[in-house]
Design a protein around this motif. Structure first.
Motif, PDB file in Angstrom:
ATOM      1  N   SER A  71      15.710  -8.189 -11.636  1.00  0.00           N
ATOM      2  CA  SER A  71      14.804  -7.089 -11.309  1.00  0.00           C
ATOM      3  C   SER A  71      13.369  -7.586 -11.319  1.00  0.00           C
ATOM      4  CB  SER A  71      14.989  -5.935 -12.289  1.00  0.00           C
ATOM      5  OG  SER A  71      14.728  -6.341 -13.614  1.00  0.00           O
ATOM      6  N   TRP A  72      12.543  -6.926 -10.515  1.00  0.00           N
ATOM      7  CA  TRP A  72      11.127  -7.240 -10.464  1.00  0.00           C
ATOM      8  C   TRP A  72      10.381  -5.977 -10.048  1.00  0.00           C
ATOM      9  CZ3 TRP A  72      14.908  -9.207  -7.387  1.00  0.00           C
ATOM     10  CH2 TRP A  72      14.869  -8.921  -6.029  1.00  0.00           C
ATOM     11  N   VAL A  73       9.121  -5.932 -10.441  1.00  0.00           N
ATOM     12  CA  VAL A  73       8.261  -4.801 -10.128  1.00  0.00           C
ATOM     13  C   VAL A  73       7.196  -5.280  -9.157  1.00  0.00           C
ATOM     14  CG1 VAL A  73       6.591  -3.159 -11.083  1.00  0.00           C
ATOM     15  CG2 VAL A  73       8.689  -3.678 -12.345  1.00  0.00           C
ATOM     16  N   VAL A  74       6.931  -4.463  -8.133  1.00  0.00           N
ATOM     17  CA  VAL A  74       5.940  -4.807  -7.123  1.00  0.00           C
ATOM     18  C   VAL A  74       4.866  -3.729  -7.099  1.00  0.00           C
ATOM     19  CG1 VAL A  74       5.564  -5.404  -4.706  1.00  0.00           C
ATOM     20  CG2 VAL A  74       7.780  -5.879  -5.764  1.00  0.00           C
ATOM     21  N   ASP A  75       3.623  -4.153  -7.290  1.00  0.00           N
ATOM     22  CA  ASP A  75       2.478  -3.249  -7.239  1.00  0.00           C
ATOM     23  C   ASP A  75       2.101  -3.032  -5.779  1.00  0.00           C
ATOM     24  OD1 ASP A  75      -0.025  -2.031  -7.273  1.00  0.00           O
ATOM     25  OD2 ASP A  75      -0.741  -3.198  -8.974  1.00  0.00           O
ATOM     26  N   VAL A  76       2.241  -1.779  -5.311  1.00  0.00           N
ATOM     27  CA  VAL A  76       1.930  -1.429  -3.922  1.00  0.00           C
ATOM     28  C   VAL A  76       0.810  -0.385  -3.849  1.00  0.00           C
ATOM     29  CG1 VAL A  76       4.219  -2.018  -3.020  1.00  0.00           C
ATOM     30  CG2 VAL A  76       3.795   0.287  -3.916  1.00  0.00           C
ATOM     31  N   GLU A  77       0.104  -0.198  -4.945  1.00  0.00           N
ATOM     32  CA  GLU A  77      -0.884   0.886  -5.052  1.00  0.00           C
ATOM     33  C   GLU A  77      -1.942   0.851  -3.954  1.00  0.00           C
ATOM     34  OE1 GLU A  77      -3.649   3.103  -8.375  1.00  0.00           O
ATOM     35  OE2 GLU A  77      -2.857   1.120  -8.832  1.00  0.00           O
ATOM     36  N   LYS A  78      -2.396  -0.329  -3.573  1.00  0.00           N
ATOM     37  CA  LYS A  78      -3.470  -0.431  -2.584  1.00  0.00           C
ATOM     38  C   LYS A  78      -2.945  -0.503  -1.146  1.00  0.00           C
ATOM     39  CE  LYS A  78      -6.881  -2.634  -5.645  1.00  0.00           C
ATOM     40  NZ  LYS A  78      -6.610  -1.744  -6.700  1.00  0.00           N
ATOM     41  N   GLN A  79      -1.650  -0.375  -0.980  1.00  0.00           N
ATOM     42  CA  GLN A  79      -1.022  -0.483   0.339  1.00  0.00           C
ATOM     43  C   GLN A  79      -0.818   0.887   0.988  1.00  0.00           C
ATOM     44  OE1 GLN A  79       0.377  -3.348   2.128  1.00  0.00           O
ATOM     45  NE2 GLN A  79      -1.066  -4.345   0.757  1.00  0.00           N
ATOM     46  N   THR A  80      -1.085   0.970   2.290  1.00  0.00           N
ATOM     47  CA  THR A  80      -0.738   2.169   3.049  1.00  0.00           C
ATOM     48  C   THR A  80       0.541   1.946   3.856  1.00  0.00           C
ATOM     49  OG1 THR A  80      -2.163   1.476   4.864  1.00  0.00           O
ATOM     50  CG2 THR A  80      -3.128   2.958   3.215  1.00  0.00           C
ATOM     51  N   GLY A  81       1.038   0.718   3.824  1.00  0.00           N
ATOM     52  CA  GLY A  81       2.295   0.385   4.479  1.00  0.00           C
ATOM     53  C   GLY A  81       2.876  -0.871   3.859  1.00  0.00           C
ATOM     54  N   LYS A 115       3.190   4.748   7.999  1.00  0.00           N
ATOM     55  CA  LYS A 115       2.499   5.959   8.473  1.00  0.00           C
ATOM     56  C   LYS A 115       2.771   7.154   7.564  1.00  0.00           C
ATOM     57  CE  LYS A 115       2.414   4.238  13.148  1.00  0.00           C
ATOM     58  NZ  LYS A 115       2.908   4.294  14.492  1.00  0.00           N
ATOM     59  N   GLY A 116       2.766   6.892   6.252  1.00  0.00           N
ATOM     60  CA  GLY A 116       2.937   7.955   5.271  1.00  0.00           C
ATOM     61  C   GLY A 116       4.367   8.399   5.029  1.00  0.00           C
ATOM     62  N   VAL A 117       5.325   7.776   5.686  1.00  0.00           N
ATOM     63  CA  VAL A 117       6.736   8.160   5.575  1.00  0.00           C
ATOM     64  C   VAL A 117       7.514   7.046   4.873  1.00  0.00           C
ATOM     65  CG1 VAL A 117       8.828   8.772   6.862  1.00  0.00           C
ATOM     66  CG2 VAL A 117       6.590   9.551   7.671  1.00  0.00           C
ATOM     67  N   TYR A 118       8.267   7.428   3.842  1.00  0.00           N
ATOM     68  CA  TYR A 118       9.124   6.483   3.124  1.00  0.00           C
ATOM     69  C   TYR A 118      10.520   6.535   3.736  1.00  0.00           C
ATOM     70  CZ  TYR A 118       5.499   6.298  -0.429  1.00  0.00           C
ATOM     71  OH  TYR A 118       4.319   6.112  -1.078  1.00  0.00           O
ATOM     72  N   SER A 119      11.131   5.362   3.940  1.00  0.00           N
ATOM     73  CA  SER A 119      12.479   5.338   4.480  1.00  0.00           C
ATOM     74  C   SER A 119      13.211   4.074   4.058  1.00  0.00           C
ATOM     75  CB  SER A 119      12.466   5.461   6.015  1.00  0.00           C
ATOM     76  OG  SER A 119      11.548   4.596   6.594  1.00  0.00           O
ATOM     77  N   MET A 161      10.131  11.679  -1.512  1.00  0.00           N
ATOM     78  CA  MET A 161       9.451  11.153  -2.691  1.00  0.00           C
ATOM     79  C   MET A 161       8.715  12.289  -3.386  1.00  0.00           C
ATOM     80  SD  MET A 161      10.234   7.977  -2.392  1.00  0.00           S
ATOM     81  CE  MET A 161       9.126   6.885  -3.202  1.00  0.00           C
ATOM     82  N   LEU A 162       9.029  12.501  -4.654  1.00  0.00           N
ATOM     83  CA  LEU A 162       8.324  13.518  -5.421  1.00  0.00           C
ATOM     84  C   LEU A 162       6.922  13.052  -5.758  1.00  0.00           C
ATOM     85  CD1 LEU A 162      11.197  14.649  -7.803  1.00  0.00           C
ATOM     86  CD2 LEU A 162      10.373  15.779  -5.723  1.00  0.00           C
ATOM     87  N   LYS A 163       6.788  11.740  -6.007  1.00  0.00           N
ATOM     88  CA  LYS A 163       5.507  11.125  -6.333  1.00  0.00           C
ATOM     89  C   LYS A 163       5.352   9.838  -5.546  1.00  0.00           C
ATOM     90  CE  LYS A 163       3.960  10.409 -10.668  1.00  0.00           C
ATOM     91  NZ  LYS A 163       4.074  10.203 -12.114  1.00  0.00           N
ATOM     92  N   THR A 164       4.133   9.553  -5.130  1.00  0.00           N
ATOM     93  CA  THR A 164       3.855   8.290  -4.445  1.00  0.00           C
ATOM     94  C   THR A 164       3.914   7.161  -5.471  1.00  0.00           C
ATOM     95  OG1 THR A 164       2.441   9.405  -2.857  1.00  0.00           O
ATOM     96  CG2 THR A 164       2.141   7.025  -3.103  1.00  0.00           C
TER      97      THR A 164
END
Length: 175
Positions: A56-66, A97-101, A113-116
Protein backbone atom coordinates in the motif's frame (compact mmCIF):
# COMPACT_ATOMS: atom_id res chain seq x y z
CA UNK A 1 7.31 3.14 -3.23
CA UNK A 2 9.58 5.37 -5.30
CA UNK A 3 9.38 6.45 -8.93
CA UNK A 4 11.34 4.91 -11.80
CA UNK A 5 13.06 7.65 -13.87
CA UNK A 6 13.52 5.20 -16.77
CA UNK A 7 9.73 5.07 -17.30
CA UNK A 8 8.96 8.80 -16.94
CA UNK A 9 7.55 10.71 -19.90
CA UNK A 10 10.04 13.44 -21.00
CA UNK A 11 7.69 16.23 -19.81
CA UNK A 12 7.67 14.90 -16.25
CA UNK A 13 10.12 16.05 -13.60
CA UNK A 14 10.87 13.73 -10.70
CA UNK A 15 12.04 14.96 -7.31
CA UNK A 16 15.56 14.09 -6.21
CA UNK A 17 14.24 11.53 -3.69
CA UNK A 18 11.98 10.01 -6.41
CA UNK A 19 8.78 10.48 -4.37
CA UNK A 20 7.18 13.32 -6.36
CA UNK A 21 6.39 13.88 -10.02
CA UNK A 22 5.48 17.19 -11.65
CA UNK A 23 4.15 17.72 -15.14
CA UNK A 24 5.97 20.49 -16.99
CA UNK A 25 5.62 22.45 -20.19
CA UNK A 26 9.09 21.69 -21.49
CA UNK A 27 10.19 18.38 -22.94
CA UNK A 28 13.57 17.03 -21.84
CA UNK A 29 15.66 16.17 -24.85
CA UNK A 30 18.47 14.49 -22.91
CA UNK A 31 16.44 11.34 -22.11
CA UNK A 32 16.87 8.16 -24.08
CA UNK A 33 13.68 6.81 -25.64
CA UNK A 34 14.10 3.41 -24.02
CA UNK A 35 11.52 0.61 -24.13
CA UNK A 36 10.32 1.32 -20.58
CA UNK A 37 9.61 5.04 -21.12
CA UNK A 38 6.12 6.42 -21.80
CA UNK A 39 6.38 8.50 -24.96
CA UNK A 40 2.86 9.90 -25.43
CA UNK A 41 1.04 9.89 -22.09
CA UNK A 42 2.46 11.82 -19.11
CA UNK A 43 2.95 8.75 -16.91
CA UNK A 44 5.58 7.19 -14.68
CA UNK A 45 5.79 3.87 -12.85
CA UNK A 46 7.00 2.91 -9.41
CA UNK A 47 10.50 1.47 -9.37
CA UNK A 48 9.53 -1.79 -7.66
CA UNK A 49 7.07 -4.30 -9.11
CA UNK A 50 5.10 -6.92 -7.20
CA UNK A 51 4.55 -10.62 -7.87
CA UNK A 52 3.15 -11.45 -4.44
CA UNK A 53 2.10 -9.97 -1.12
CA UNK A 54 0.16 -6.96 0.09
CA UNK A 55 1.39 -3.46 -0.64
CA UNK A 56 0.00 0.00 0.00
CA UNK A 57 1.01 3.59 -0.59
CA UNK A 58 -0.53 7.01 -0.15
CA UNK A 59 -0.47 9.63 -2.90
CA UNK A 60 -0.93 13.33 -2.18
CA UNK A 61 -3.15 14.77 -4.94
CA UNK A 62 -4.30 17.91 -3.11
CA UNK A 63 -2.82 20.37 -5.62
CA UNK A 64 -4.05 18.40 -8.65
CA UNK A 65 -7.16 19.18 -10.69
CA UNK A 66 -6.63 16.01 -12.71
CA UNK A 67 -4.77 12.72 -12.13
CA UNK A 68 -4.74 8.98 -12.82
CA UNK A 69 -3.48 6.49 -10.22
CA UNK A 70 -3.30 2.72 -9.96
CA UNK A 71 -1.20 -0.20 -11.09
CA UNK A 72 -0.10 -1.61 -14.42
CA UNK A 73 1.25 -4.90 -15.72
CA UNK A 74 4.94 -4.97 -16.56
CA UNK A 75 4.02 -6.06 -20.10
CA UNK A 76 1.48 -3.24 -20.69
CA UNK A 77 2.05 -1.00 -23.71
CA UNK A 78 3.85 2.30 -23.02
CA UNK A 79 4.47 3.62 -26.52
CA UNK A 80 1.97 5.51 -28.68
CA UNK A 81 -1.72 5.51 -27.81
CA UNK A 82 -2.36 3.39 -24.73
CA UNK A 83 -5.72 2.35 -23.32
CA UNK A 84 -5.75 2.49 -19.54
CA UNK A 85 -8.13 -0.44 -19.13
CA UNK A 86 -7.71 -3.76 -17.29
CA UNK A 87 -7.83 -5.70 -20.55
CA UNK A 88 -4.64 -3.85 -21.56
CA UNK A 89 -2.97 -4.23 -18.14
CA UNK A 90 -4.04 -1.01 -16.38
CA UNK A 91 -6.17 -0.84 -13.22
CA UNK A 92 -6.71 2.86 -12.55
CA UNK A 93 -8.99 5.54 -11.15
CA UNK A 94 -8.95 9.15 -12.24
CA UNK A 95 -10.05 12.70 -11.68
CA UNK A 96 -10.79 14.52 -14.95
CA UNK A 97 -12.71 17.79 -15.33
CA UNK A 98 -14.07 17.46 -11.79
CA UNK A 99 -15.40 13.93 -12.32
CA UNK A 100 -14.01 10.88 -10.49
CA UNK A 101 -14.16 7.55 -12.32
CA UNK A 102 -12.70 4.07 -12.49
CA UNK A 103 -11.40 3.12 -15.91
CA UNK A 104 -12.96 -0.30 -16.54
CA UNK A 105 -12.93 -2.55 -19.63
CA UNK A 106 -16.40 -1.38 -20.65
CA UNK A 107 -15.60 2.33 -20.20
CA UNK A 108 -15.69 4.78 -17.34
CA UNK A 109 -17.49 3.93 -14.11
CA UNK A 110 -18.54 7.11 -12.33
CA UNK A 111 -17.59 7.34 -8.67
CA UNK A 112 -19.69 9.21 -6.12
CA UNK A 113 -17.32 11.01 -3.80
CA UNK A 114 -18.68 12.34 -0.53
CA UNK A 115 -15.45 14.29 0.01
CA UNK A 116 -12.70 15.38 -2.35
CA UNK A 117 -9.65 13.32 -1.38
CA UNK A 118 -6.46 15.22 -0.65
CA UNK A 119 -4.63 11.91 -0.40
CA UNK A 120 -5.47 8.60 -2.05
CA UNK A 121 -4.55 5.24 -0.50
CA UNK A 122 -3.78 2.52 -3.05
CA UNK A 123 -3.79 -1.07 -1.71
CA UNK A 124 -2.74 -4.15 -3.65
CA UNK A 125 -3.40 -7.70 -2.45
CA UNK A 126 -1.70 -9.73 -5.17
CA UNK A 127 -2.91 -13.19 -4.15
CA UNK A 128 -6.50 -12.01 -3.58
CA UNK A 129 -6.38 -10.18 -6.92
CA UNK A 130 -7.51 -6.84 -5.52
CA UNK A 131 -6.49 -3.24 -6.19
CA UNK A 132 -8.41 -0.92 -3.86
CA UNK A 133 -8.54 2.85 -3.65
CA UNK A 134 -9.61 4.84 -0.58
CA UNK A 135 -9.66 8.43 0.59
CA UNK A 136 -6.64 8.36 2.93
CA UNK A 137 -8.07 11.23 5.02
CA UNK A 138 -11.19 9.41 6.22
CA UNK A 139 -10.56 5.87 4.84
CA UNK A 140 -13.78 5.96 2.80
CA UNK A 141 -13.75 3.42 -0.03
CA UNK A 142 -13.42 4.77 -3.58
CA UNK A 143 -13.23 1.67 -5.81
CA UNK A 144 -11.86 -1.89 -5.99
CA UNK A 145 -10.72 -3.82 -9.05
CA UNK A 146 -10.55 -7.62 -8.93
CA UNK A 147 -8.30 -9.54 -11.28
CA UNK A 148 -6.29 -12.76 -11.14
CA UNK A 149 -2.78 -11.40 -11.60
CA UNK A 150 -0.32 -13.65 -13.42
CA UNK A 151 2.42 -11.09 -14.00
CA UNK A 152 4.45 -8.44 -12.24
CA UNK A 153 2.53 -5.23 -11.57
CA UNK A 154 3.88 -1.75 -10.86
CA UNK A 155 2.48 1.38 -9.19
CA UNK A 156 1.23 3.84 -11.84
CA UNK A 157 1.08 7.66 -11.65
CA UNK A 158 -0.15 10.25 -14.12
CA UNK A 159 -0.29 13.89 -12.96
CA UNK A 160 -2.73 16.01 -14.94
CA UNK A 161 -2.06 19.47 -13.54
CA UNK A 162 0.94 21.29 -14.93
CA UNK A 163 3.36 22.56 -12.28
CA UNK A 164 1.69 20.79 -9.33
CA UNK A 165 3.36 17.70 -7.85
CA UNK A 166 1.83 14.30 -7.18
CA UNK A 167 3.70 13.07 -4.11
CA UNK A 168 4.05 9.58 -2.62
CA UNK A 169 3.92 9.83 1.16
CA UNK A 170 3.30 7.85 4.32
CA UNK A 171 4.80 4.67 2.90
CA UNK A 172 3.57 1.40 4.37
CA UNK A 173 4.48 -1.86 2.63
CA UNK A 174 3.76 -5.32 3.96
CA UNK A 175 5.14 -8.48 2.47
Amino acid sequence: VTLDPNTAHPQLTLSEDLTAVTRGSTRRKDLLDNLERFDRDHCVLGSEGFISGRHSWVVDVEKQTGWILGVTAESAKRKGIIYLIPEHGYWTVRLCKGVYSAIADKGLTGLDMLKTPKKVLVCVDYEAGKVSFSNADDMSHIYTFTHKFKHKIFPFFCPGTEGAPVRICNLNNEE
